[in-house]
Design a protein around this motif. Structure first.
Motif, PDB file in Angstrom:
ATOM      1  N   GLN A  42       0.833  -1.204   0.000  1.00 18.45           N
ATOM      2  CA  GLN A  42       0.000   0.000   0.000  1.00 18.45           C
ATOM      3  C   GLN A  42       0.870   1.257   0.000  1.00 18.45           C
ATOM      4  N   LEU A  43       1.858   1.270   0.886  1.00 17.80           N
ATOM      5  CA  LEU A  43       2.767   2.412   0.972  1.00 17.80           C
ATOM      6  C   LEU A  43       3.420   2.708  -0.377  1.00 17.80           C
ATOM      7  N   THR A  44       3.964   1.661  -0.998  1.00 21.89           N
ATOM      8  CA  THR A  44       4.684   1.898  -2.255  1.00 21.89           C
ATOM      9  C   THR A  44       3.723   2.340  -3.359  1.00 21.89           C
ATOM     10  N   LEU A  45       2.495   1.781  -3.342  1.00 23.50           N
ATOM     11  CA  LEU A  45       1.537   2.187  -4.373  1.00 23.50           C
ATOM     12  C   LEU A  45       1.120   3.646  -4.202  1.00 23.50           C
ATOM     13  N   LEU A  46       0.943   4.058  -2.946  1.00 22.90           N
ATOM     14  CA  LEU A  46       0.561   5.454  -2.699  1.00 22.90           C
ATOM     15  C   LEU A  46       1.661   6.394  -3.181  1.00 22.90           C
ATOM     16  N   ASP A  47       2.900   6.009  -2.894  1.00 22.09           N
ATOM     17  CA  ASP A  47       4.026   6.825  -3.365  1.00 22.09           C
ATOM     18  C   ASP A  47       4.064   6.851  -4.879  1.00 22.09           C
ATOM     19  N   LYS A  48       3.804   5.697  -5.475  1.00 27.10           N
ATOM     20  CA  LYS A  48       3.841   5.599  -6.935  1.00 27.10           C
ATOM     21  C   LYS A  48       2.793   6.521  -7.555  1.00 27.10           C
ATOM     22  N   ALA A  49       1.573   6.462  -7.012  1.00 25.65           N
ATOM     23  CA  ALA A  49       0.488   7.298  -7.549  1.00 25.65           C
ATOM     24  C   ALA A  49       0.860   8.768  -7.431  1.00 25.65           C
ATOM     25  N   GLU A  50       1.503   9.119  -6.323  1.00 24.44           N
ATOM     26  CA  GLU A  50       1.856  10.515  -6.129  1.00 24.44           C
ATOM     27  C   GLU A  50       2.973  10.943  -7.077  1.00 24.44           C
ATOM     28  N   ARG A  51       3.981  10.094  -7.198  1.00 27.44           N
ATOM     29  CA  ARG A  51       5.076  10.434  -8.119  1.00 27.44           C
ATOM     30  C   ARG A  51       4.559  10.617  -9.541  1.00 27.44           C
ATOM     31  N   LEU A  52       3.650   9.725  -9.936  1.00 29.79           N
ATOM     32  CA  LEU A  52       3.095   9.850 -11.286  1.00 29.79           C
ATOM     33  C   LEU A  52       2.332  11.164 -11.439  1.00 29.79           C
ATOM     34  N   SER A  53       1.623  11.561 -10.384  1.00 33.19           N
ATOM     35  CA  SER A  53       0.858  12.807 -10.475  1.00 33.19           C
ATOM     36  C   SER A  53       1.804  13.993 -10.676  1.00 33.19           C
ATOM     37  N   HIS A  54       2.965  13.954 -10.025  1.00 34.87           N
ATOM     38  CA  HIS A  54       3.929  15.047 -10.193  1.00 34.87           C
ATOM     39  C   HIS A  54       4.469  15.099 -11.620  1.00 34.87           C
ATOM     40  N   LYS A  55       4.600  13.913 -12.198  1.00 35.30           N
ATOM     41  CA  LYS A  55       5.154  13.813 -13.539  1.00 35.30           C
ATOM     42  C   LYS A  55       4.140  14.284 -14.577  1.00 35.30           C
ATOM     43  N   VAL A  56       2.888  13.880 -14.374  1.00 38.02           N
ATOM     44  CA  VAL A  56       1.867  14.127 -15.391  1.00 38.02           C
ATOM     45  C   VAL A  56       1.251  15.517 -15.291  1.00 38.02           C
ATOM     46  N   ARG A  57       1.091  16.030 -14.059  1.00 35.83           N
ATOM     47  CA  ARG A  57       0.344  17.273 -13.887  1.00 35.83           C
ATOM     48  C   ARG A  57       0.835  18.438 -14.756  1.00 35.83           C
ATOM     49  N   PRO A  58       2.157  18.685 -14.859  1.00 33.75           N
ATOM     50  CA  PRO A  58       2.580  19.824 -15.694  1.00 33.75           C
ATOM     51  C   PRO A  58       2.230  19.639 -17.165  1.00 33.75           C
ATOM     52  N   LEU A  59       2.014  18.384 -17.574  1.00 36.60           N
ATOM     53  CA  LEU A  59       1.773  18.114 -18.993  1.00 36.60           C
ATOM     54  C   LEU A  59       0.296  18.043 -19.336  1.00 36.60           C
ATOM     55  N   GLU A  60      -0.562  18.059 -18.312  1.00 36.43           N
ATOM     56  CA  GLU A  60      -1.987  17.806 -18.576  1.00 36.43           C
ATOM     57  C   GLU A  60      -2.594  18.884 -19.468  1.00 36.43           C
ATOM     58  N   VAL A  61      -3.505  18.480 -20.331  1.00 36.19           N
ATOM     59  CA  VAL A  61      -4.169  19.415 -21.229  1.00 36.19           C
ATOM     60  C   VAL A  61      -5.327  20.069 -20.486  1.00 36.19           C
ATOM     61  N   LYS A  62      -6.095  19.230 -19.781  1.00 35.28           N
ATOM     62  CA  LYS A  62      -7.248  19.751 -19.052  1.00 35.28           C
ATOM     63  C   LYS A  62      -6.840  19.983 -17.600  1.00 35.28           C
ATOM     64  N   LYS A  63      -6.876  21.233 -17.177  1.00 37.89           N
ATOM     65  CA  LYS A  63      -6.434  21.567 -15.820  1.00 37.89           C
ATOM     66  C   LYS A  63      -7.265  20.852 -14.763  1.00 37.89           C
ATOM     67  N   GLY A  64      -6.569  20.289 -13.786  1.00 36.98           N
ATOM     68  CA  GLY A  64      -7.283  19.677 -12.665  1.00 36.98           C
ATOM     69  C   GLY A  64      -7.524  18.193 -12.851  1.00 36.98           C
ATOM     70  N   GLU A  65      -7.287  17.692 -14.070  1.00 39.12           N
ATOM     71  CA  GLU A  65      -7.586  16.284 -14.328  1.00 39.12           C
ATOM     72  C   GLU A  65      -6.660  15.361 -13.527  1.00 39.12           C
ATOM     73  N   THR A  66      -5.372  15.703 -13.472  1.00 39.95           N
ATOM     74  CA  THR A  66      -4.415  14.869 -12.756  1.00 39.95           C
ATOM     75  C   THR A  66      -4.790  14.770 -11.279  1.00 39.95           C
ATOM     76  N   THR A  67      -5.161  15.904 -10.699  1.00 42.46           N
ATOM     77  CA  THR A  67      -5.536  15.912  -9.292  1.00 42.46           C
ATOM     78  C   THR A  67      -6.739  14.995  -9.061  1.00 42.46           C
ATOM     79  N   ARG A  68      -7.676  15.037 -10.009  1.00 39.94           N
ATOM     80  CA  ARG A  68      -8.877  14.192  -9.880  1.00 39.94           C
ATOM     81  C   ARG A  68      -8.477  12.711  -9.961  1.00 39.94           C
ATOM     82  N   ILE A  69      -7.621  12.380 -10.913  1.00 38.13           N
ATOM     83  CA  ILE A  69      -7.168  10.996 -11.078  1.00 38.13           C
ATOM     84  C   ILE A  69      -6.382  10.540  -9.849  1.00 38.13           C
TER      85      ILE A  69
END
Lengths: 374, 316
Positions: free
Chosen positions: A142-169
């Motif tokens: 669980q710990l590693t998955l939570l970290d993984k989800a967060e790291r991915l959000s940091h990676k994807v958020r600056p690239l997102e086309v629709k603002k706020g989508e990464t946060t929702r995901i």
């Protein structure tokens, strides 16, 4: 049955909840720090205590009111005041008339016996050796998955086309991890997290990179840092934090037990600037700054609670570290303020500065190249 | 010819400027915000509309300042920028080889360091407002001197009195004590300017390398006593631009010009006649109880903010 609760820090409540429930306790889930938490914390804490102290104290009052009779917290070593905070919080709460038991988990390397005693108190059901292994594996996953989800959000958020989508995901991913009941489900969740992030529409460009260092609580708890990572991400910045839950647990529990290097590499990097330890994560902040610079980051942000001594020490060194290595530097001091606008203004200006610097460096490179060609 | 509008909505003043393609200021308006940013922006637009003899063809609009989001929805802005970037851009236009910008406004102060035309570092006051315009205003009022005269009084002084500058409260009580001992008002005023400069350099300018040329802007730059105190403390000459009090707005206009927008979002000077209202409600979604603000144009909500979780912000 013990009614156990603990401080709220990022998404750590999910694995902690699972662990304590599996060990046979009833868990009173702490609320995400909110206006009420902060009011309570400020009311009962000494005025000069730092922001994390106040948030944690406020959380304790909230969970005790909700019926908790046992509080679990981690202790600490070294001269940072936080190491003694649990004791002080216990005293304040008992003075207020709350009846409860405080269980402090000390780092195993130095207080192994105390730690085992503390853990024994939290085991309130009969478990076989196999059960322990299964619980451990599940919680770790669980710990590693939570970290993984967060790291991915940091990676994807600056690239997102629709603002706020990464946060929702990201929020959806956290819920999925929290709802998984067994290892099979967790493995499915891992796949799903990857698919969800893949499904986000992305722009193709190389975002400005900013590393974040600082005191652990304000680093890991978004409500204490005015959701800085989200704000930066939406400004089109790739953010990386020096500390994650799983990493922190490894270096402070497992490595500490076997006296292995881990964070120590980071301490080594800090050595040219920092020869003594100053408590808290002061030295790690400097070491991580060097690490970020080596990896080609454009800028560094230091988050610290107002009056945090270790970070004040680091703050006097970090500008030099960053200047020597051509990295921009911004220090943000956090306290009770909830108005985001002031921090937002500084962040925007900082990002503008880094982008301009990058552009200039590129131009210089080009003209250099042209010169060499002719 | 194309013109660009820049608006800077600060805590104390709201400034509007019109520049032409070359960046030359056509018109500059400075009004007090008085806690009512919507009204201030509309009033400014009304004044501009009144002076609009040349029928400016507005090709782009930029907003800045703490009220930049609000101003942006009201007038229809193409560029919304933080005031640090805006101030740096405007200072560079005025003095191309500037390396340091000192800016002191009504409620905040900042320092911007530039090298080779690029902002390399900046700082804003965080914990203390001792050196800002509101404090000077208040002290001028207490001494019975119009703020416009304040600087001249300071320049007349030959023996400045030492005033504690670390905190506005200390400074004020120190001033009162020295007054009661019979020191001359002008000496106290010069001492106060020196104290504020000391405080600024230690607090905002801490650890920054101040290199020439130095540009001093913001409302307080009008105060010749402060300019002299800066020159004395730095040992450098300090340049105060002509439009020092509207530099943020000029920067915003320049940024709008350089953004090369194809079609501006500008709603026209007529917006001063449209009814804008703001109301708020307390969200009950979680214990944060955020105060959510609705900005309404003729009764229709056009923007919303104030929520920490973005639930309302993104609901439009």
């Amino acid at each position: 049955m013990r009614k156990v609760s603990f401080p709220y820090m990022g998404t750590s409540y999910i694995p902690f909840n699972k662990l304590l429930t599996a060990l046979g306790n009833e868990v009173v889930l702490p609320p995400r720090p909110n206006a009420e938490t902060i009011s309570l914390g400020c009311k009962f804490a000494p005025e000069f205590a730092c922001y994390p102290f106040k948030i944690v104290l406020g959380t304790y009052v909230q969970v005790l009111e909700a019926g908790a009779d046992t509080l679990v917290s981690t202790g600490g070593v070294g001269p940072c005041r936080a190491g003694l905070y649990t004791t002080l919080q216990e005293k304040i709460l008992k003075d207020l008339g709350y009846d409860f038991e405080m269980i402090t988990l000390e780092p195993p390397g130095r207080h192994l016996k105390d730690l085992i005693e503390s853990i024994k108190k939290l085991v309130n059901t009969r478990l076989s050796f196999r059960d322990y292994i299964n619980i451990g594996r599940f919680v770790w996953k669980q710990l590693t998955l939570l970290d993984k989800a967060e790291r991915l959000s940091h990676k994807v958020r600056p690239l997102e086309v629709k603002k706020g989508e990464t946060t929702r995901i990201y929020k959806k991913c956290v819920d999925l991890v929290a709802d998984a009941q067994n290892m099979t489900e967790l493995s499915e969740v891992e796949r799903e997290i990857e698919l969800l992030y893949e499904g986000i529409d992305k722009k193709d460009f190389d975002p400005v990179k900013i590393g974040i260092v600082g005191e652990i609580y304000v680093l890991l708890e978004p409500s204490a840092n005015l959701e800085i990572e989200e704000t930066l991400g939406e400004l089109g910045v790739y953010v990386e934090r020096s500390m994650f839950l799983a990493g922190y647990t490894v270096s402070n529990a497992v490595m500490d037990l076997f006296h292995m290097a881990g964070e120590r590499d980071i301490k080594k990097l800090a050595l040219p600037y920092f020869k003594e330890m100053c408590g808290g994560h002061g030295r790690e902040s400097v070491g991580n700054a060097v690490h970020f610079a080596k990896r080609g980051f454009d800028g560094l942000i230091q988050l610290s609670p107002f009056t945090c001594i270790p970070e004040i020490v680091a703050k006097s060194i970090l500008p030099r570290v960053c200047e020597e290595r051509g990295m921009g530097f911004l220090a943000i001091t956090l306290d009770e303020q909830t108005g985001k606008e002031g921090v937002r203004t500084r962040l925007e200006a900082f990002v503008d500065l880094l982008a301009a610097k990058r552009k200039k460096a590129k131009l210089m490179q080009k003209s250099q190249l042209a010169k060499e060609m002719s | 010819m194309a013109y660009y509008l820049g608006i800077d909505v600060g805590s104390v003043s709201t400034n509007l400027v019109i520049i032409d393609e070359e960046g030359v200021v056509e018109e500059a308006i400075y009004i007090r915000t008085q806690g009512q940013p919507i009204k201030a922006v509309q009033e400014g637009m009304k004044m501009l509309a009144f002076r609009n003899r040349k029928k400016w063809d507005i090709k782009g609009v930029g907003t800045t300042g703490s009220g930049r989001q609000l101003a942006a929805v009201i007038v229809g802005a193409d560029v919304v920028k933080n005031e640090i970037t805006a101030h740096a851009v405007a200072a560079q236009k005025e003095v191309p080889d500037v390396q340091t910008v000192l800016e002191i406004g009504g409620q905040d102060s900042k320092i911007i360091i530039l090298r080779d035309g690029v902002v390399t570092d900046f700082a804003m006051n965080t914990v203390c407002a001792a050196g800002t315009g509101s404090f000077l205003d208040q002290q001028a009022h207490r001494l019975g001197i119009p703020i416009e005269e304040f600087g001249n009084h300071a320049l007349r002084s030959k023996n400045p009195v030492r005033i504690a500058g670390r905190c506005a409260v200390f400074a004020e009580s120190d001033m009162i004590h020295k007054q009661q001992l019979g020191y001359k008002t002008e000496d106290i005023i010069r001492g106060l300017c020196q104290a504020l400069v000391r405080n600024y350099l230690n607090n905002v300018g801490k650890g920054k390398e101040i290199r020439p040329k130095v540009v001093f802007q913001g409302g307080v730059a009008a105060n010749s006593g402060m300019k002299a105190a800066f020159e004395e403390a730095l040992g450098l000459s300090v340049f105060v631009p002509r439009y020092h009090n509207v530099m943020g707005a000029i920067g915003a206009a320049l940024l709008a010009r350089d953004a090369e927008v194809e079609k501006t979002a500008f709603k026209g000077f007529g917006i001063s006649d449209i009814k804008f209202t703001a109301d708020s409600f307390e969200c009950q979604g979680c214990p944060n109880h955020c105060e959510v603000v609705n900005i309404k144009m003729e009764g229709k909500t056009i923007a919303r903010w104030g929520d920490r979780c973005n639930k309302w912000k993104t609901s439009l």
